[in-house]
Design an enzyme around this catalytic site. Structure first.
Site, short mmCIF file in Angstrom:
data_model
loop_
_atom_site.label_atom_id
_atom_site.label_comp_id
_atom_site.label_asym_id
_atom_site.label_seq_id
_atom_site.Cartn_x
_atom_site.Cartn_y
_atom_site.Cartn_z
N TRP A 1 10.62 2.31 7.85
CA TRP A 1 9.75 3.42 7.45
C TRP A 1 9.48 4.41 8.57
O TRP A 1 9.44 5.62 8.33
CB TRP A 1 8.45 2.90 6.84
CG TRP A 1 8.65 2.35 5.46
CD1 TRP A 1 8.44 1.07 5.05
CD2 TRP A 1 9.13 3.07 4.30
NE1 TRP A 1 8.77 0.95 3.72
CE2 TRP A 1 9.19 2.15 3.23
CE3 TRP A 1 9.53 4.38 4.07
CZ2 TRP A 1 9.62 2.50 1.95
CZ3 TRP A 1 9.95 4.74 2.79
CH2 TRP A 1 9.99 3.81 1.76
N ASP B 1 1.16 5.37 10.20
CA ASP B 1 1.40 4.99 8.82
C ASP B 1 0.91 3.54 8.66
O ASP B 1 1.42 2.63 9.31
CB ASP B 1 2.91 5.09 8.53
CG ASP B 1 3.29 4.63 7.12
OD1 ASP B 1 2.39 4.24 6.35
OD2 ASP B 1 4.50 4.67 6.80
N LYS C 1 0.00 -0.77 -2.15
CA LYS C 1 0.30 -2.08 -1.57
C LYS C 1 -0.94 -2.96 -1.44
O LYS C 1 -0.92 -4.11 -1.83
CB LYS C 1 1.02 -1.92 -0.26
CG LYS C 1 2.47 -1.54 -0.54
CD LYS C 1 3.11 -0.60 0.39
CE LYS C 1 4.43 -0.11 -0.20
NZ LYS C 1 5.04 0.96 0.56
#
Ligand SMILES: *Cc1c(COP(=O)(O)O)cnc(C)c1O
Length: 363
Positions: A101, A173, A197
């Site tokens: 990511w 993030d 999530k």
């Protein structure tokens, strides 16, 4: 009967939260309609929304000088929003790459918006395990910001120590480990995360940003990605994902009720330790991430004999253990043990792993 859901996202939501949303679905607070049907401009909805923000501020201990923005567009949207909001045309940003990511975030910036310095911050050690390489996490002089991903959902790598970036704002993030442990918000210029999530249904994204970093967006930054526009309109510049925002509020109440992020951290350590300890003791499975850098929420592992993968997944499914297949870029297996996963979910999984190993001559 609820399944054991180890999906990496969208993922499990606490049964209590699902049940509360269900009970209120058709008739919220005696109004004769559901939250999903209400205008986001109605005071009843605005109360739901801003109570959720207040509760998030409380459980994360977010200081007043940070804005909290409820948005859409996901983590990917924020990969664009970050440079568009912060990076001057002639500036550059440091990206610390620890997996999939952060690599995607770096590419989004470098290929579209501006210069980056890409630091490769993970590699395989002598034992063939991935480790985070903090020696590479040094900011370049003149960088506008430094970017980091605190939990690499695909790779199963989590960053526990923060690099010292001095006056250069650290942008993080936290899509997959938000609210899974206490975080000192003041160490960051901005924090971004999708809700799907650890918190709520997909389609809700949150940005927590220090106020002095607002107002620097490029002229052509879409208004909807411009953090100062969202701040000015209190996240209601356009129609928000009103239902996911409401469900996030229910999740924050659930977290507060069980003792906050400290308690969740305790549970998340217990669950992941249980799983990794078994995998390390087994001759049938392996984890390719070094102990110090293993994610507490995304446990990535492999069967030593990959030819058994399909059988493993089919057998798991029969027992109502879902979502164990690894991300397509890595293969193998991944068990996500997010906040909503009770400790029993880790026990059930370890039991299954053991039995599957034993029935194939392993331990
Ligand atoms: C899931 C995830 C993303 C991508 O989020 P989208 O909402 O699908 O854009 C980004 N970063 C991390 C760490 C993630 O886990």
């Amino acid at each position: 009967m609820r399944a054991w859901n180890y999906s990496a996202g969208p993922s499990m939501i606490p049964t209590e939260v699902m049940a509360k949303a269900q009970a209120e679905f058709c008739d919220f607070n005696g109004m004769g309609l559901g939250v999903v049907e209400m205008s986001h401009r109605w005071p009843e909805y605005m109360k739901v929304a801003y109570d959720a923000e207040a509760l998030l501020r409380k459980i994360m201990n977010i200081p007043e000088n940070y804005a909290v923005l409820f948005e859409q567009g996901g983590g990917r949207g924020q990969f664009a929003a970050i440079p568009l909001n912060l990076l001057p045309e002639d500036g550059f940003a440091d990206y610390f790459v620890t997996g999939h990511w952060s690599s995607c975030a770096e590419k989004e910036c470098a290929e579209r918006y501006g210069k980056t310095v890409r630091h490769e911050c993970f590699h395989k050690n002598e034992d063939g395990q991935y480790v985070v390489d903090f020696s590479q996490m040094k900011v370049t002089e003149g960088a506008t910001y430094a970017y980091i991903c605190l939990n690499e959902t695909v790779n199963g790598i989590e960053v526990f120590d923060l690099p010292d970036t001095g006056d250069v704002p650290l942008i993080a993030d936290m899509s997959s480990n938000i609210l899974t442990r206490p975080i000192d918000v003041t160490k960051f210029g901005a924090i971004i995360f999708g809700a799907q999530k650890n918190i709520a249904p997909a389609g809700l994204t949150v940005t927590i940003v220090r106020r002095d970093l607002l107002g620097k967006a490029r002229k052509y930054c879409p208004s909807i990605l411009d953090w100062s526009v969202l701040d000015k309109y209190e996240s209601m510049y356009n129609t928000p994902n009103s239902f996911a925002w409401y469900m996030a509020g229910l999740a924050f109440e659930w977290i507060e009720g069980l003792g906050g992020v400290q308690e969740l951290e305790r549970r998340n350590i217990a669950k992941s330790d249980m799983l990794y300890d078994y995998i390390d003791s087994s001759d049938f499975y392996k984890c390719q991430v070094a102990k110090s850098d293993r994610s507490r929420v995304n446990c990535v592992f492999n069967l030593n004999n990959e030819e058994l993968n399909q059988e493993f997944l089919a057998e798991a499914k029969k027992r109502n253990l879902l979502g164990l297949k690894g991300h397509k870029v890595l293969g193998g297996m991944r068990a996500s043990l997010y906040n909503a996963m009770p400790i029993e979910g880790a026990e059930v999984l370890v039991k299954f792993l053991k039995e599957f190993a034993q029935s194939h001559g392993g331990k």
